[in-house]
Design a protein around this motif. Structure first.
Motif, PDB file in Angstrom:
ATOM      1  N   LEU A  29      44.038 -57.191  68.607  1.00 44.07           N
ATOM      2  CA  LEU A  29      44.430 -55.886  68.092  1.00 44.07           C
ATOM      3  C   LEU A  29      45.369 -55.156  69.050  1.00 44.07           C
ATOM      4  CD1 LEU A  29      43.799 -54.260  65.552  1.00 44.07           C
ATOM      5  CD2 LEU A  29      41.956 -53.138  66.827  1.00 44.07           C
ATOM      6  N   SER A  30      45.391 -55.559  70.293  1.00 41.97           N
ATOM      7  CA  SER A  30      46.224 -54.889  71.293  1.00 41.97           C
ATOM      8  C   SER A  30      47.715 -54.986  70.999  1.00 41.97           C
ATOM      9  CB  SER A  30      45.943 -55.451  72.687  1.00 41.97           C
ATOM     10  OG  SER A  30      46.153 -56.845  72.699  1.00 41.97           O
ATOM     11  N   SER A  31      48.097 -55.886  70.103  1.00 40.04           N
ATOM     12  CA  SER A  31      49.503 -56.037  69.720  1.00 40.04           C
ATOM     13  C   SER A  31      49.866 -55.245  68.480  1.00 40.04           C
ATOM     14  CB  SER A  31      49.821 -57.521  69.464  1.00 40.04           C
ATOM     15  OG  SER A  31      49.621 -58.280  70.637  1.00 40.04           O
ATOM     16  N   TYR A  32      48.935 -54.439  67.993  1.00 38.93           N
ATOM     17  CA  TYR A  32      49.106 -53.738  66.729  1.00 38.93           C
ATOM     18  C   TYR A  32      49.000 -52.226  66.886  1.00 38.93           C
ATOM     19  CZ  TYR A  32      48.462 -58.211  64.307  1.00 38.93           C
ATOM     20  OH  TYR A  32      48.603 -59.496  63.849  1.00 38.93           O
ATOM     21  N   VAL A  33      49.893 -51.516  66.223  1.00 41.36           N
ATOM     22  CA  VAL A  33      49.682 -50.086  66.028  1.00 41.36           C
ATOM     23  C   VAL A  33      48.684 -49.952  64.871  1.00 41.36           C
ATOM     24  CG1 VAL A  33      51.671 -49.913  64.478  1.00 41.36           C
ATOM     25  CG2 VAL A  33      50.779 -47.863  65.593  1.00 41.36           C
ATOM     26  N   MET A  34      47.834 -48.944  64.935  1.00 41.30           N
ATOM     27  CA  MET A  34      46.808 -48.775  63.916  1.00 41.30           C
ATOM     28  C   MET A  34      46.903 -47.408  63.267  1.00 41.30           C
ATOM     29  SD  MET A  34      43.313 -50.333  65.506  1.00 41.30           S
ATOM     30  CE  MET A  34      42.507 -50.033  63.930  1.00 41.30           C
ATOM     31  N   GLY A  35      46.472 -47.361  62.017  1.00 38.92           N
ATOM     32  CA  GLY A  35      46.439 -46.089  61.316  1.00 38.92           C
ATOM     33  C   GLY A  35      45.236 -46.003  60.405  1.00 38.92           C
ATOM     34  N   TRP A  36      44.865 -44.793  60.090  1.00 43.23           N
ATOM     35  CA  TRP A  36      43.837 -44.511  59.085  1.00 43.23           C
ATOM     36  C   TRP A  36      44.502 -43.706  57.954  1.00 43.23           C
ATOM     37  CZ3 TRP A  36      38.941 -46.379  58.820  1.00 43.23           C
ATOM     38  CH2 TRP A  36      38.393 -46.946  59.974  1.00 43.23           C
ATOM     39  N   PHE A  37      44.184 -44.106  56.738  1.00 41.24           N
ATOM     40  CA  PHE A  37      44.693 -43.452  55.550  1.00 41.24           C
ATOM     41  C   PHE A  37      43.529 -43.178  54.622  1.00 41.24           C
ATOM     42  CE2 PHE A  37      49.228 -44.055  56.305  1.00 41.24           C
ATOM     43  CZ  PHE A  37      49.199 -45.029  57.290  1.00 41.24           C
ATOM     44  N   ARG A  38      43.727 -42.279  53.679  1.00 47.23           N
ATOM     45  CA  ARG A  38      42.683 -42.011  52.695  1.00 47.23           C
ATOM     46  C   ARG A  38      43.294 -41.818  51.318  1.00 47.23           C
ATOM     47  NH1 ARG A  38      40.626 -36.122  55.011  1.00 47.23           N
ATOM     48  NH2 ARG A  38      42.516 -34.911  54.501  1.00 47.23           N
ATOM     49  N   GLN A  39      42.481 -42.134  50.324  1.00 45.84           N
ATOM     50  CA  GLN A  39      42.936 -42.023  48.935  1.00 45.84           C
ATOM     51  C   GLN A  39      41.826 -41.438  48.098  1.00 45.84           C
ATOM     52  OE1 GLN A  39      44.443 -45.690  47.293  1.00 45.84           O
ATOM     53  NE2 GLN A  39      45.618 -44.591  45.731  1.00 45.84           N
ATOM     54  N   ALA A  40      42.085 -40.260  47.563  1.00 47.32           N
ATOM     55  CA  ALA A  40      41.148 -39.613  46.652  1.00 47.32           C
ATOM     56  C   ALA A  40      41.487 -40.030  45.225  1.00 47.32           C
ATOM     57  CB  ALA A  40      41.234 -38.106  46.809  1.00 47.32           C
ATOM     58  N   PRO A  41      40.532 -39.926  44.298  1.00 39.70           N
ATOM     59  CA  PRO A  41      40.801 -40.323  42.909  1.00 39.70           C
ATOM     60  C   PRO A  41      42.010 -39.600  42.337  1.00 39.70           C
ATOM     61  CG  PRO A  41      38.465 -39.960  43.235  1.00 39.70           C
ATOM     62  CD  PRO A  41      39.138 -39.497  44.492  1.00 39.70           C
ATOM     63  N   GLY A  42      42.910 -40.372  41.733  1.00 40.49           N
ATOM     64  CA  GLY A  42      44.081 -39.793  41.104  1.00 40.49           C
ATOM     65  C   GLY A  42      45.191 -39.404  42.052  1.00 40.49           C
ATOM     66  N   GLU A  43      45.015 -39.691  43.333  1.00 43.37           N
ATOM     67  CA  GLU A  43      46.019 -39.315  44.324  1.00 43.37           C
ATOM     68  C   GLU A  43      46.561 -40.558  45.023  1.00 43.37           C
ATOM     69  OE1 GLU A  43      43.934 -35.014  45.411  1.00 43.37           O
ATOM     70  OE2 GLU A  43      44.676 -36.317  47.000  1.00 43.37           O
ATOM     71  N   GLU A  44      47.702 -40.374  45.653  1.00 42.87           N
ATOM     72  CA  GLU A  44      48.291 -41.466  46.423  1.00 42.87           C
ATOM     73  C   GLU A  44      47.588 -41.585  47.776  1.00 42.87           C
ATOM     74  OE1 GLU A  44      52.864 -41.337  44.662  1.00 42.87           O
ATOM     75  OE2 GLU A  44      52.473 -40.933  46.774  1.00 42.87           O
ATOM     76  N   ARG A  45      47.736 -42.767  48.371  1.00 44.79           N
ATOM     77  CA  ARG A  45      47.185 -42.997  49.697  1.00 44.79           C
ATOM     78  C   ARG A  45      47.928 -42.109  50.702  1.00 44.79           C
ATOM     79  NH1 ARG A  45      45.711 -49.104  51.060  1.00 44.79           N
ATOM     80  NH2 ARG A  45      44.865 -48.738  48.967  1.00 44.79           N
ATOM     81  N   ALA A  46      47.180 -41.416  51.529  1.00 42.84           N
ATOM     82  CA  ALA A  46      47.775 -40.429  52.420  1.00 42.84           C
ATOM     83  C   ALA A  46      47.416 -40.698  53.872  1.00 42.84           C
ATOM     84  CB  ALA A  46      47.316 -39.026  52.033  1.00 42.84           C
ATOM     85  N   PHE A  47      48.334 -40.381  54.748  1.00 41.88           N
ATOM     86  CA  PHE A  47      48.145 -40.559  56.183  1.00 41.88           C
ATOM     87  C   PHE A  47      47.078 -39.603  56.705  1.00 41.88           C
ATOM     88  CE2 PHE A  47      49.023 -41.205  60.538  1.00 41.88           C
ATOM     89  CZ  PHE A  47      49.156 -39.974  61.147  1.00 41.88           C
ATOM     90  N   VAL A  48      46.233 -40.132  57.605  1.00 36.62           N
ATOM     91  CA  VAL A  48      45.231 -39.309  58.268  1.00 36.62           C
ATOM     92  C   VAL A  48      45.491 -39.267  59.773  1.00 36.62           C
ATOM     93  CG1 VAL A  48      42.781 -39.022  58.786  1.00 36.62           C
ATOM     94  CG2 VAL A  48      43.497 -39.825  56.512  1.00 36.62           C
ATOM     95  N   ALA A  49      45.582 -40.450  60.389  1.00 34.61           N
ATOM     96  CA  ALA A  49      45.758 -40.511  61.840  1.00 34.61           C
ATOM     97  C   ALA A  49      46.324 -41.868  62.215  1.00 34.61           C
ATOM     98  CB  ALA A  49      44.433 -40.280  62.561  1.00 34.61           C
ATOM     99  N   ALA A  50      46.999 -41.916  63.361  1.00 38.19           N
ATOM    100  CA  ALA A  50      47.541 -43.168  63.864  1.00 38.19           C
ATOM    101  C   ALA A  50      47.445 -43.197  65.376  1.00 38.19           C
ATOM    102  CB  ALA A  50      48.996 -43.358  63.418  1.00 38.19           C
ATOM    103  N   ILE A  51      47.404 -44.421  65.918  1.00 40.76           N
ATOM    104  CA  ILE A  51      47.266 -44.593  67.357  1.00 40.76           C
ATOM    105  C   ILE A  51      48.118 -45.767  67.801  1.00 40.76           C
ATOM    106  CG2 ILE A  51      45.200 -46.045  67.103  1.00 40.76           C
ATOM    107  CD1 ILE A  51      44.102 -44.644  69.655  1.00 40.76           C
ATOM    108  N   SER A  52      48.774 -45.621  68.928  1.00 40.42           N
ATOM    109  CA  SER A  52      49.652 -46.659  69.432  1.00 40.42           C
ATOM    110  C   SER A  52      48.849 -47.834  69.990  1.00 40.42           C
ATOM    111  CB  SER A  52      50.559 -46.087  70.520  1.00 40.42           C
ATOM    112  OG  SER A  52      49.774 -45.595  71.601  1.00 40.42           O
ATOM    113  N   ARG A  53      49.559 -48.890  70.331  1.00 34.87           N
ATOM    114  CA  ARG A  53      48.917 -50.110  70.813  1.00 34.87           C
ATOM    115  C   ARG A  53      47.957 -49.857  71.963  1.00 34.87           C
ATOM    116  NH1 ARG A  53      53.351 -54.299  72.536  1.00 34.87           N
ATOM    117  NH2 ARG A  53      51.452 -55.179  73.433  1.00 34.87           N
ATOM    118  N   SER A  54      48.382 -49.063  72.910  1.00 33.37           N
ATOM    119  CA  SER A  54      47.560 -48.839  74.106  1.00 33.37           C
ATOM    120  C   SER A  54      46.588 -47.689  73.940  1.00 33.37           C
ATOM    121  CB  SER A  54      48.469 -48.551  75.295  1.00 33.37           C
ATOM    122  OG  SER A  54      49.173 -47.338  75.076  1.00 33.37           O
TER     123      SER A  54
END
Length: 126
Positions: A29-54
Motif C-alpha cells: 500500500l505504500s506505493s498508493y495514494v488512498m482516498g475515502w468516498f461516500r455515496q448516499a442513495p440517489g447521489e453520486e459518489r463524493a470525496f470525503v478524505a485523501a492521504i498521500s503515500r507517506s
C-alpha cells in the motif's frame, strides 16, 4: 492490482463515532495514494478524505473537517477513517480507493482512482 476490503461500518446514533478500515492485499500500500468516498442513495459518489503515500499530506471535504481523520499504517497495509461527531447526513456507503503513484500528492477525484473496495454501510440515526 491491489485488492481493498473495507470494514467498520454500522449503525450509530448522532454524535457517535466509528472507525473504518481499508485492508489492502496483493501489493504494498505504500506505493498508493488512498482516498475515502461516500455515496448516499440517489447521489453520486463524493470525496470525503485523501492521504498521500507517506501519510504526510491529507485533504478533507469541508463538511467533515474537524470531525473525520484519515490515516494509514503502511506496515499493516491498512488505511483508516476515524469518524467522530457523526451526523445523520453522514449516512452513506463508504468506499476506500487507491491509486499507484510515484508522487506524494493527494487525489480527490473518484475517476482518477483505479482500485476500489466493495463499500461499507454507515447509518447515523438522529
Amino acid at each position: 492490482q491491489v485488492q481493498l476490503v473495507e470494514s467498520g461500518g454500522g449503525l450509530v446514533q448522532a454524535g457517535g463515532s466509528l472507525r473504518l478500515s481499508c485492508a489492502a492485499s496483493g501489493r504494498a500500500l505504500s506505493s498508493y495514494v488512498m482516498g475515502w468516498f461516500r455515496q448516499a442513495p440517489g447521489e453520486e459518489r463524493a470525496f470525503v478524505a485523501a492521504i498521500s503515500r507517506s501519510g504526510g499530506n491529507t485533504q478533507y471535504v469541508d463538511s467533515v473537517k474537524g470531525r473525520f481523520t484519515i490515516s494509514r499504517d503502511n506496515g499493516k497495509n491498512t488505511g483508516y477513517l476515524q469518524m467522530n461527531s457523526l451526523k445523520p447526513e453522514d449516512t452513506a456507503v463508504y468506499f476506500c480507493a487507491a491509486k499507484p503513484t510515484a508522487f506524494y500528492n493527494v487525489i480527490t477525484t473518484p475517476s482518477e482512482y483505479n482500485n476500489w473496495g466493495q463499500g461499507t454501510q454507515v447509518t447515523v440515526s438522529s
